[in-house]
Design a protein around this motif. Sequence first.
Motif, PDB file in Angstrom:
ATOM      1  N   THR A 269      -4.383   5.348   7.896  1.00 39.01           N
ATOM      2  CA  THR A 269      -3.253   6.032   7.353  1.00 39.01           C
ATOM      3  C   THR A 269      -2.250   6.523   8.409  1.00 39.01           C
ATOM      4  OG1 THR A 269      -4.199   8.199   7.050  1.00 39.01           O
ATOM      5  CG2 THR A 269      -4.503   6.781   5.179  1.00 39.01           C
ATOM      6  N   LEU A 270      -1.152   7.020   8.076  1.00 40.77           N
ATOM      7  CA  LEU A 270      -0.041   7.285   9.107  1.00 40.77           C
ATOM      8  C   LEU A 270      -0.442   8.681   9.766  1.00 40.77           C
ATOM      9  CD1 LEU A 270       2.646   7.233  10.350  1.00 40.77           C
ATOM     10  CD2 LEU A 270       3.789   8.485   8.649  1.00 40.77           C
ATOM     11  N   VAL A 271      -0.879   9.484   8.881  1.00 40.09           N
ATOM     12  CA  VAL A 271      -1.457  10.694   9.603  1.00 40.09           C
ATOM     13  C   VAL A 271      -2.664  10.599  10.467  1.00 40.09           C
ATOM     14  CG1 VAL A 271      -2.707  13.072   8.774  1.00 40.09           C
ATOM     15  CG2 VAL A 271      -0.743  12.233   7.577  1.00 40.09           C
ATOM     16  N   ASP A 272      -3.520   9.608   9.946  1.00 43.15           N
ATOM     17  CA  ASP A 272      -4.703   9.566  10.969  1.00 43.15           C
ATOM     18  C   ASP A 272      -4.160   8.625  12.464  1.00 43.15           C
ATOM     19  OD1 ASP A 272      -6.636  10.963   9.344  1.00 43.15           O
ATOM     20  OD2 ASP A 272      -7.001   9.022   8.261  1.00 43.15           O
TER      21      ASP A 272
ATOM     22  N   HIS B 144       0.712  -1.106  -0.151  1.00 44.33           N
ATOM     23  CA  HIS B 144       0.073  -0.020   0.060  1.00 44.33           C
ATOM     24  C   HIS B 144       0.968   1.240   0.032  1.00 44.33           C
ATOM     25  CE1 HIS B 144      -3.750  -2.227   0.623  1.00 44.33           C
ATOM     26  NE2 HIS B 144      -2.960  -2.943   1.599  1.00 44.33           N
ATOM     27  N   GLY B 145       1.981   1.390   0.501  1.00 45.59           N
ATOM     28  CA  GLY B 145       2.706   2.516   0.278  1.00 45.59           C
ATOM     29  C   GLY B 145       2.675   3.075   1.767  1.00 45.59           C
ATOM     30  N   PRO B 146       3.450   4.221   1.798  1.00 45.82           N
ATOM     31  CA  PRO B 146       3.363   5.092   3.313  1.00 45.82           C
ATOM     32  C   PRO B 146       2.016   5.982   3.306  1.00 45.82           C
ATOM     33  CG  PRO B 146       4.682   5.948   1.887  1.00 45.82           C
ATOM     34  CD  PRO B 146       4.482   4.711   1.029  1.00 45.82           C
ATOM     35  N   ASP B 147       1.299   6.183   2.015  1.00 46.45           N
ATOM     36  CA  ASP B 147       0.088   6.775   2.358  1.00 46.45           C
ATOM     37  C   ASP B 147      -1.095   5.781   2.351  1.00 46.45           C
ATOM     38  OD1 ASP B 147       1.298   9.201   2.109  1.00 46.45           O
ATOM     39  OD2 ASP B 147       1.137   9.294  -0.391  1.00 46.45           O
ATOM     40  N   GLY B 148      -0.847   4.599   2.210  1.00 45.11           N
ATOM     41  CA  GLY B 148      -1.921   3.574   2.629  1.00 45.11           C
ATOM     42  C   GLY B 148      -2.558   3.076   4.053  1.00 45.11           C
ATOM     43  N   ALA B 149      -3.490   2.854   4.002  1.00 47.38           N
ATOM     44  CA  ALA B 149      -4.101   2.470   5.472  1.00 47.38           C
ATOM     45  C   ALA B 149      -3.279   0.990   5.823  1.00 47.38           C
ATOM     46  CB  ALA B 149      -5.593   2.271   5.392  1.00 47.38           C
ATOM     47  N   VAL B 150      -2.242   1.297   6.528  1.00 49.85           N
ATOM     48  CA  VAL B 150      -1.531   0.106   7.007  1.00 49.85           C
ATOM     49  C   VAL B 150      -1.292   0.142   8.251  1.00 49.85           C
ATOM     50  CG1 VAL B 150      -0.498  -0.186   4.695  1.00 49.85           C
ATOM     51  CG2 VAL B 150       0.674   1.296   6.378  1.00 49.85           C
TER      52      VAL B 150
END
Length: 145
Positions: free
Chosen positions: A22-25, A5-11
């Motif tokens: 996501t990271l920000v959330d 998913h990459g760094p912007d994905g919901a992981v």
Amino acid sequence: MLREHGPDGAVFHRFGRSGFQTLVDAIGNPRRDTALARLRKEEAAKAAEYKAEQQRLAEEKEREREARRPVCTGCGTRFTDTRWEAVQASDWGQKRDKHPKLCEDCKAKAIQTKRDEAAAAKKKQKEEAAEAERKAKRPFARFRT
């Protein structure tokens, strides 16, 4: 999963929250949330102000249009939209209205009055011609003056 998913994905998963984020959330930024809420509120206020301004301009434009609307010289009523458009000459080849300052009812009355006057004048002319002819046929009419 990060590779999929990459760094912007919901992981990212945090305890106490359901599902992946996501990271920000996942990190959470209360100042950012407050700033975004303030921006949304300001945008909503600006949108409401813009809508009110547009409404005010539309009402003002309508008042100006109504102030320009012609008034019938016969009865004093304001012209309807169709009558107003009919009175305004928009083309060189278009026939001009004979009564541009009268509403439909007053125009019809004026036309009828004019027809009645023409019929009365024609009738009077015929009567005068018949009277002149009758006088001309009387004996010794040529000696009378």
